[in-house]
Write a protein that holds these residues in place. Structure first.
Motif, mmCIF file in Angstrom:
data_model
loop_
_atom_site.group_PDB
_atom_site.id
_atom_site.type_symbol
_atom_site.label_atom_id
_atom_site.label_comp_id
_atom_site.label_asym_id
_atom_site.label_seq_id
_atom_site.Cartn_x
_atom_site.Cartn_y
_atom_site.Cartn_z
ATOM 1 N N THR A 189 -6.790 17.081 -8.420
ATOM 2 C CA THR A 189 -6.142 18.373 -8.640
ATOM 3 C C THR A 189 -6.891 19.284 -9.600
ATOM 4 O OG1 THR A 189 -4.771 17.453 -10.422
ATOM 5 C CG2 THR A 189 -3.866 17.391 -8.196
ATOM 6 N N ASN B 78 -9.004 10.445 -2.594
ATOM 7 C CA ASN B 78 -8.395 11.600 -3.260
ATOM 8 C C ASN B 78 -9.255 12.853 -3.203
ATOM 9 O OD1 ASN B 78 -6.053 10.181 -4.104
ATOM 10 N ND2 ASN B 78 -7.231 9.243 -5.745
ATOM 11 N N GLY C 72 -3.519 4.938 -12.061
ATOM 12 C CA GLY C 72 -2.994 6.234 -11.667
ATOM 13 C C GLY C 72 -2.313 6.080 -10.325
ATOM 14 N N THR C 73 -2.568 7.011 -9.416
ATOM 15 C CA THR C 73 -2.059 6.863 -8.055
ATOM 16 C C THR C 73 -2.569 5.562 -7.461
ATOM 17 O OG1 THR C 73 -2.028 9.256 -7.788
ATOM 18 C CG2 THR C 73 -1.940 7.934 -5.785
ATOM 19 N N GLY C 74 -3.839 5.249 -7.720
ATOM 20 C CA GLY C 74 -4.428 3.966 -7.345
ATOM 21 C C GLY C 74 -4.959 3.287 -8.587
ATOM 22 N N SER D 48 -0.471 -0.097 -9.647
ATOM 23 C CA SER D 48 -0.800 1.287 -9.993
ATOM 24 C C SER D 48 0.492 2.063 -10.235
ATOM 25 C CB SER D 48 -1.578 1.936 -8.848
ATOM 26 O OG SER D 48 -0.763 1.985 -7.683
ATOM 27 N N GLY D 49 0.360 3.362 -10.500
ATOM 28 C CA GLY D 49 1.554 4.186 -10.615
ATOM 29 C C GLY D 49 2.348 4.219 -9.321
ATOM 30 N N SER D 50 1.662 4.362 -8.196
ATOM 31 C CA SER D 50 2.349 4.348 -6.909
ATOM 32 C C SER D 50 2.876 2.950 -6.601
ATOM 33 C CB SER D 50 1.429 4.834 -5.792
ATOM 34 O OG SER D 50 0.275 4.023 -5.696
ATOM 35 N N GLU E 186 -3.877 -2.442 -5.977
ATOM 36 C CA GLU E 186 -3.308 -1.166 -6.405
ATOM 37 C C GLU E 186 -1.971 -0.855 -5.748
ATOM 38 O OE1 GLU E 186 -5.164 2.439 -3.815
ATOM 39 O OE2 GLU E 186 -6.399 1.741 -5.468
ATOM 40 N N ARG E 187 -1.638 -1.530 -4.661
ATOM 41 C CA ARG E 187 -0.327 -1.327 -4.043
ATOM 42 C C ARG E 187 0.789 -1.884 -4.912
ATOM 43 N NH1 ARG E 187 0.192 2.676 -2.083
ATOM 44 N NH2 ARG E 187 -1.576 3.006 -3.456
ATOM 45 N N ARG F 230 10.042 6.892 -7.565
ATOM 46 C CA ARG F 230 8.675 7.000 -8.060
ATOM 47 C C ARG F 230 8.520 6.174 -9.341
ATOM 48 N NH1 ARG F 230 8.515 8.411 -3.715
ATOM 49 N NH2 ARG F 230 7.892 10.411 -2.817
#
Length: 326
Positions: A12, A87, A139-141, A188-190, A184-185, A220
């Motif tokens: 971003t 990303n 993070g996301t991952g 991570s954050g996600s 990461e699944r 989330r």
């Protein structure tokens, strides 16, 4: 002293920062711009942000930077071309290093963003002084950077340091990389959000369902941490499960690499007080020969969102100071 500019490219935003080799943890000047959608736009944004910081340095009487380092998310080869970037998909195949070398009038180094952050933490952050260190960014991952024997581990293709895609459960949830059960699944954050969603669907965490307006699919990671801070038992149980999965992947890394320090960074590290002690305890249970690993510590990275840019700048200084063979 030598000054360089580091640019960290995220999904971003693009952050350009100038640092001095004498005090790399202090950012002298910075510029933030949104990350464009197209690959050519990314190159233009990086060049523009770097140039704006260079102009600020000159205006402050510091002269021109010695080099520019750029951290990008994904698999980068040794000449700075992206080969995989979940990303930043529009930049895949773009020869970022070559194009930036043409656009800027200083030497340019392009590296994976987590590698840059790991280098920054070892030289100027929580891993300072460690010859063997691992950084995982949550993070996301999950990203990662590895320093062994005081050197950044890049691998044959330049692709080293992607622990988030270690498969820890072949029957687990699908990963954006196309496989199932990547670390990461879960860690991570996600991944925290997915664990929370599963708990909400099973009726084990009604508070999460309330925070997601009754839709378990909308749970989330931030819902989990918010509810846990409020003392919710269901959210606390989700964090316990998350901590186990985080420790499982870290144990694999410790078993393989035997680092002096393992650092946790990324956006989720801001919530480390909710899970780090649990992760430490679980890591001690899962890692091989834990009683003999007295020098291995698990801690939080301290340089924050600027770590990638700081590390990129330091790598550019290292490249410009290394004599070439003649």
């Amino acid at each position: 002293m030598a000054v360089a500019i580091g640019v960290d490219v995220g999904g971003t935003k693009v952050l350009a920062a100038a640092v001095d080799a004498a005090d790399p943890a202090t950012v002298l000047a910075e510029r933030r711009v949104p990350t464009p959608a197209g690959g050519d736009g990314v190159v233009e944004a990086v060049a523009g942000a770097a140039q704006a910081v260079a102009d600020e340095l000159r205006a402050a009487g510091r002269g021109a930077p010695a080099g520019v380092g750029v951290g990008l998310p994904g698999l980068l080869d040794r000449v700075g071309t992206l080969h995989a970037a979940p990303n930043l998909p529009a930049a895949v195949g773009v020869p970022v290093g070559r194009l930036l070398g043409r656009a800027l009038d200083v030497p340019v180094v392009v590296e994976n963003d987590a590698n840059c952050a790991a280098w920054a933490e070892v030289l100027a952050g929580a891993g300072r002084g460690a010859a063997d260190a691992v950084l995982v960014t949550l993070g996301t991952g999950i990203g990662g950077g590895i320093v062994l024997g005081g050197q950044l581990l890049r691998g044959t293709h330049g692709f080293a340091g992607e622990p988030g895609h270690m498969v820890v459960d072949p029957s687990g949830p699908e990963c954006p990389c196309g496989r199932r059960g990547c670390w990461e699944r879960y860690a991570s954050g996600s991944g925290l959000g997915w664990l929370g969603e599963r708990a909400a669907r099973d009726g084990r965490a009604p508070a999460l369902l309330d925070l997601a307006a009754g839709d378990p699919g909308a749970v989330r990671g931030e819902h989990v941490t918010r509810a846990a801070r409020g003392g919710d038992a269901g959210a606390g149980a989700v964090l316990e499960e998350f901590s186990w999965w985080l420790a499982a992947g870290l144990a694999n890394l410790v078993d393989l690499l035997d680092p002096e320090v393992v650092l946790v960074g990324g956006g989720l590290a801001e919530e480390a007080e909710l899970f780090l002690d649990r992760t430490r305890a679980s890591l001690a249970e899962q890692v091989l020969g834990s009683a003999a690993r007295r020098r291995t510590r698990l801690d939080v990275a301290i340089l924050g969102p600027a770590a990638g840019a700081i590390g990129a700048a330091l790598l550019s200084l290292e490249a410009t100071s290394t004599p070439t063979a003649g």
